[in-house]
Design a protein around this motif. Structure first.
Motif, PDB file in Angstrom:
ATOM      1  N   ALA A  82      -4.783  -3.432   2.333  1.00  0.00           N
ATOM      2  CA  ALA A  82      -5.279  -4.985   2.672  1.00  0.00           C
ATOM      3  C   ALA A  82      -3.902  -5.881   2.316  1.00  0.00           C
ATOM      4  CB  ALA A  82      -6.543  -5.208   1.855  1.00  0.00           C
ATOM      5  N   VAL A  83      -3.437  -5.693   1.149  1.00  0.00           N
ATOM      6  CA  VAL A  83      -2.359  -6.595   0.597  1.00  0.00           C
ATOM      7  C   VAL A  83      -1.050  -6.623   1.552  1.00  0.00           C
ATOM      8  CG1 VAL A  83      -3.319  -6.843  -1.777  1.00  0.00           C
ATOM      9  CG2 VAL A  83      -1.483  -5.194  -1.074  1.00  0.00           C
ATOM     10  N   VAL A 128     -12.397  -9.583  -1.544  1.00  0.00           N
ATOM     11  CA  VAL A 128     -13.018  -8.309  -2.119  1.00  0.00           C
ATOM     12  C   VAL A 128     -14.204  -8.924  -2.149  1.00  0.00           C
ATOM     13  CG1 VAL A 128     -13.133  -6.402  -3.783  1.00  0.00           C
ATOM     14  CG2 VAL A 128     -10.890  -7.400  -2.962  1.00  0.00           C
ATOM     15  N   VAL A 129     -15.410  -8.523  -1.263  1.00  0.00           N
ATOM     16  CA  VAL A 129     -16.578  -9.198  -1.418  1.00  0.00           C
ATOM     17  C   VAL A 129     -17.551  -8.349  -1.249  1.00  0.00           C
ATOM     18  CG1 VAL A 129     -18.202 -10.981  -0.274  1.00  0.00           C
ATOM     19  CG2 VAL A 129     -15.407 -11.445  -0.345  1.00  0.00           C
ATOM     20  N   ALA A 130     -18.650  -8.312  -2.307  1.00  0.00           N
ATOM     21  CA  ALA A 130     -19.775  -7.429  -2.603  1.00  0.00           C
ATOM     22  C   ALA A 130     -20.597  -7.922  -3.698  1.00  0.00           C
ATOM     23  CB  ALA A 130     -19.221  -5.968  -2.702  1.00  0.00           C
ATOM     24  N   LEU A 154      -9.013 -12.671  -3.463  1.00  0.00           N
ATOM     25  CA  LEU A 154     -10.290 -13.610  -4.182  1.00  0.00           C
ATOM     26  C   LEU A 154     -11.245 -12.154  -4.437  1.00  0.00           C
ATOM     27  CD1 LEU A 154      -9.972 -16.114  -1.661  1.00  0.00           C
ATOM     28  CD2 LEU A 154      -9.064 -16.344  -3.923  1.00  0.00           C
ATOM     29  N   VAL A 155     -11.718 -12.075  -5.415  1.00  0.00           N
ATOM     30  CA  VAL A 155     -12.887 -11.072  -5.861  1.00  0.00           C
ATOM     31  C   VAL A 155     -14.002 -12.032  -5.837  1.00  0.00           C
ATOM     32  CG1 VAL A 155     -13.694  -9.203  -7.085  1.00  0.00           C
ATOM     33  CG2 VAL A 155     -10.870  -9.557  -6.656  1.00  0.00           C
ATOM     34  N   ALA A 167     -10.058  -7.809   4.400  1.00  0.00           N
ATOM     35  CA  ALA A 167     -11.127  -7.934   3.531  1.00  0.00           C
ATOM     36  C   ALA A 167     -11.618  -6.414   3.221  1.00  0.00           C
ATOM     37  CB  ALA A 167     -12.336  -8.417   4.560  1.00  0.00           C
ATOM     38  N   VAL A 168     -12.206  -6.349   1.846  1.00  0.00           N
ATOM     39  CA  VAL A 168     -12.608  -5.171   1.306  1.00  0.00           C
ATOM     40  C   VAL A 168     -14.205  -5.470   1.085  1.00  0.00           C
ATOM     41  CG1 VAL A 168     -12.560  -3.376  -0.610  1.00  0.00           C
ATOM     42  CG2 VAL A 168     -10.502  -4.410   0.513  1.00  0.00           C
ATOM     43  N   ARG A 169     -14.830  -4.672   1.860  1.00  0.00           N
ATOM     44  CA  ARG A 169     -16.518  -4.960   1.643  1.00  0.00           C
ATOM     45  C   ARG A 169     -17.328  -3.989   0.692  1.00  0.00           C
ATOM     46  NH1 ARG A 169     -16.219 -10.193   3.076  1.00  0.00           N
ATOM     47  NH2 ARG A 169     -15.604 -10.541   5.086  1.00  0.00           N
TER      48      ARG A 169
END
Length: 740
Positions: A31-32, A40-42, A113-114, A134-136
């Motif tokens: 991702a980076v 990083v949204v969860a 952004l986490v 994005a990491v979901r």
């Protein structure tokens, strides 16, 4: 509406030790490297901070700061490295925007952004331009291999089956995985204990109460307590469970509060709760307000009866209302039969308490779903296999049974199902039989009014198959496709529908589209219940291959009997098949294709007689008749003289040059793909969005268009690429160099 910050799981509440997760570290690395901004949204308990901490450890140039730090923009930032903002949902929006702006302009390195929800208003645009990765939650969810690694560190080695059970039970939600392992800690056989584990054994309700529910806005908390009554929720159900529920559902989605999209929007988006969360919250609600929970189950049963009768039945029983459960089953069971789930309907009937279990309608449901019974009535014989051919004797006896009135007669729903089966099951009925078609239309209308969407769709699909066998049937095929698209769990209906769509495209010589639909009709697992339709699709694919390569099909590819026979026989004749029973050039006895074919034959005769002007006038008349519905299949050149006449017709001058070229191009076009008509700028943008996995709603937001406009561009894109769905569109776009 008040925007609520979902609480973060405190570090002190985590159980056990951390294990390395190379898969997640690899996702963050990718991702980076792909984009300057990473989200990083969860939701809570997804292990975001742990995963990011593992990834950042030992990486020079990575600085981690807490989102609660005052004035984030004043914090030291790496000029070329990465800034990680943990708990970014706690940061001021202006600070987050400034960090992102600096990363995009190159003033600083990238930013990660986490947090618990999307923080950027321009998320869709940044995804489209490639500036955001994005990491979901789905990426952070534990796999079976990761469960086994964590179990080895926490409770001892476990088997693959036990690990798969944990993933199925928890959805891979990290905190629930840890709770599952904690529940079997100390057991001598952790694998066996995990296989016996249920949602109620996890003890997640305590965690949810302390770390989630008690920290929510009161109205949002009430909504979550009510809306988790079912595993799946959409705006109409949310509104039925609580006034203002649709808006509160949107808030939950914005906060990513343990919800994931479930399927595609039809016409509204549905969301599935994390199974552990739903079970835990239901346990809390049951302890707090048992009477309210029963009331909510009843509301859910009434709402879901038409779209998910088996789920509605369960809700009715949980509401303590067996009479409602009986009504749902008796009124909706034909939809389960059409979806090839008669056995499930019978199992539901067996769960009804006395005296419902001796009800005549309930008994019929039970008998239709119990094929092992030896003594069955004609009506039961008729309904046990609605896709097969029914013997004439059974048909006659079933018709007599339908005339019975009073307590012994079938109910309205059973009567509609029987009328549908009778209409479609008699092989003696010709495909163009107006009486049968009218019966199917009538049953479709009554099924729609009676809340039986799958039965309605089945009737329309049967009408489409009958009509498309003898000519293009644009309106009917579209109506059938829309009806199937509107129902969940259409099951085997997709097989005859894809066959109808493929044959319709075949009439119009849209061979790429025809092939895509026929392959789906042939290959889908549901095709097992439609042997004749599957065989028809197989023959259609063989004939298309022969057409594309300019060869004569083998004599063994005979056309199976059914409503599809005329169009497939017509194609065989056009290809010069050696086993045709018709004289050369003969066409099925139907008006439009017969007229087109007859005019073509007259044109060939005129050319052979040395009357070229008359030949071209007749040929132009043939295309005039073919043009409105694009009935082009009868014009496929079956010999060299016919092809020569069509080529000469282009030079002669015609109003239908594109159709003439389509007819000429279709035979022997098995080489390299023909050029695709140029895509418009918007169609190109939509194709890029499709490749990114964006929904129609997301594309509309990204391109500042209405959803309907996006769908119009999609249809144009599909038409130009000769495909029927987004997956094929992306594949063709890559193959033809339309995508980078």
């Amino acid at each position: 509406m008040t925007h609520t910050t979902v609480p973060r799981t405190p570090a002190a509440s985590r159980t056990g030790r951390d294990v390395r997760r190379p898969r997640v570290v690899g996702l963050l690395d990718a991702a980076v490297q792909r984009a300057p901004v990473v989200e990083v949204v969860a939701p809570a308990g997804a292990g975001k901070s742990t995963a990011v901490a593992q990834w950042a450890a030992g990486r020079p140039g990575v600085r981690v700061v807490d989102g609660g730090t005052p004035d984030l923009t004043a914090s030291p930032r790496p000029a070329a490295g990465l800034l990680v903002v943990d708990d970014a949902h706690r940061a001021a929006r202006a600070d987050v925007a400034a960090l992102v702006r600096d990363a995009l302009t190159g003033r600083t390195g990238g930013v990660v952004l986490v947090g618990r929800a999307d923080l950027l208003a321009e998320t869709h645009r940044l995804r489209l331009t490639g500036d955001l990765a994005a990491v979901r939650a789905a990426d952070l969810a534990f796999t079976a291999a990761e469960v086994r690694a964590l179990a080895g560190a926490e409770v001892g080695p476990v088997g693959e089956e036990a690990a798969q059970r944990v993933v199925a039970l928890t959805g891979g939600w990290p905190v629930a995985v840890r709770l599952a392992l904690l529940a079997v800690a100390g057991d001598r056989d952790p694998s066996g204990a995990l296989l016996r584990l249920g949602h109620d054994d996890l003890g997640a309700d305590g965690y949810l109460l302390e770390q989630v529910l008690d920290r929510l806005d009161p109205r949002l908390r009430t909504f979550v307590l009510r809306a988790t009554i079912d595993d799946v929720v959409d705006a109409p159900l949310a509104e039925r469970l609580l006034d203002g529920g649709a808006a509160l559902l949107d808030e939950c989605v914005r906060l990513r509060l343990f919800l994931e999209p479930s399927g595609r929007a039809r016409p509204v988006q549905r969301y599935r709760w994390n199974p552990v969360v739903a079970a835990g919250v239901r346990a809390i609600a049951g302890r707090r307000e048992p009477a309210t929970v029963a009331h909510l189950h009843r509301r859910a049963a009434l709402h879901l009866a038409r779209c998910a009768p088996d789920v509605a039945f369960e809700h009715a029983l949980r509401a303590g209302d067996p009479a409602l459960a009986r009504d749902v089953l008796v009124q909706q069971w034909p939809d389960l039969v059409v979806a090839a789930r008669a056995g499930a309907a019978a199992a539901l009937a067996a769960r009804l308490p006395a005296p419902a279990d001796v009800d005549a309608d309930v008994r019929l449901v039970r008998d239709v779903g119990a094929p092992a019974r030896t003594a069955r009535s004609a009506l039961v014989e008729l309904l046990v296999a609605p896709t097969r051919v029914v013997p004439p004797g059974t048909r006659g006896a079933a018709r007599a049974a339908l005339g019975a009135v009073g307590p012994g007669g079938p109910g309205p729903a059973a009567t509609l199902l029987a009328r549908y089966v009778l209409a479609r099951s008699d092989p003696a009925d010709p495909p163009a039989d107006d009486a049968v078609t009218q019966t199917l239309w009538h049953v479709a209308a009554q099924a729609g009014a009676g809340g039986l969407p799958r039965l309605r769709a089945a009737c329309l699909v049967e009408v489409a198959l009958r009509e498309v066998g003898t000519g293009p049937a644009e309106a009917t095929v579209r109506a059938a496709a829309a009806a199937v698209d509107d129902v969940d769990d259409a099951g085997p209906l997709h097989v005859p529908l894809d066959l109808a769509l493929g044959l319709h495209a075949l009439w119009q010589l849209r061979t790429d589209r025809a092939g895509a639909h026929l392959r789906r009709a042939h290959d889908t697992r549901a095709a097992a219940g439609h042997a004749d339709a599957r065989r028809a699709a197989e023959v259609g694919l063989a004939l298309l291959a022969a057409l594309a390569h300019g060869v004569t099909p083998p004599a063994g590819d005979t056309v199976p009997p059914g409503p599809w026979a005329p169009v497939l026989a017509l194609l065989r004749g056009a290809l010069g098949a050696p086993d045709g029973a018709r004289p050369p050039g003969a066409r099925p006895d139907v008006v439009a294709p017969t007229t087109v074919g007859a005019l073509l034959r007259d044109a060939v005769r005129a050319a052979d007689a040395g009357r070229p002007a008359a030949a071209h006038e007749l040929l132009e008349d043939a295309f005039e008749h073919a043009a409105p519905d694009e009935t082009l299949l009868p014009l496929v050149p079956s010999s060299t003289p016919v092809r020569a006449l069509l080529v000469a017709h282009l030079g002669w001058g015609t109003r239908h040059a594109p159709l003439v070229r389509r007819v000429l191009d279709v035979r022997g076009a098995g080489g390299p793909s023909r050029p695709v008509p140029a895509l418009t700028a918007r169609e190109g943008e939509v194709l890029v969005c499709l490749r990114a996995g964006m929904s129609s709603t997301e594309i509309a937001a990204a391109l500042v268009l209405s959803v309907n406009t996006v769908k119009t561009h999609q249809r144009g894109l599909y038409r130009k690429l000769g495909v029927v769905d987004r997956r094929e569109a992306v594949r063709q776009g890559l193959a033809r160099g339309l995508l980078p």
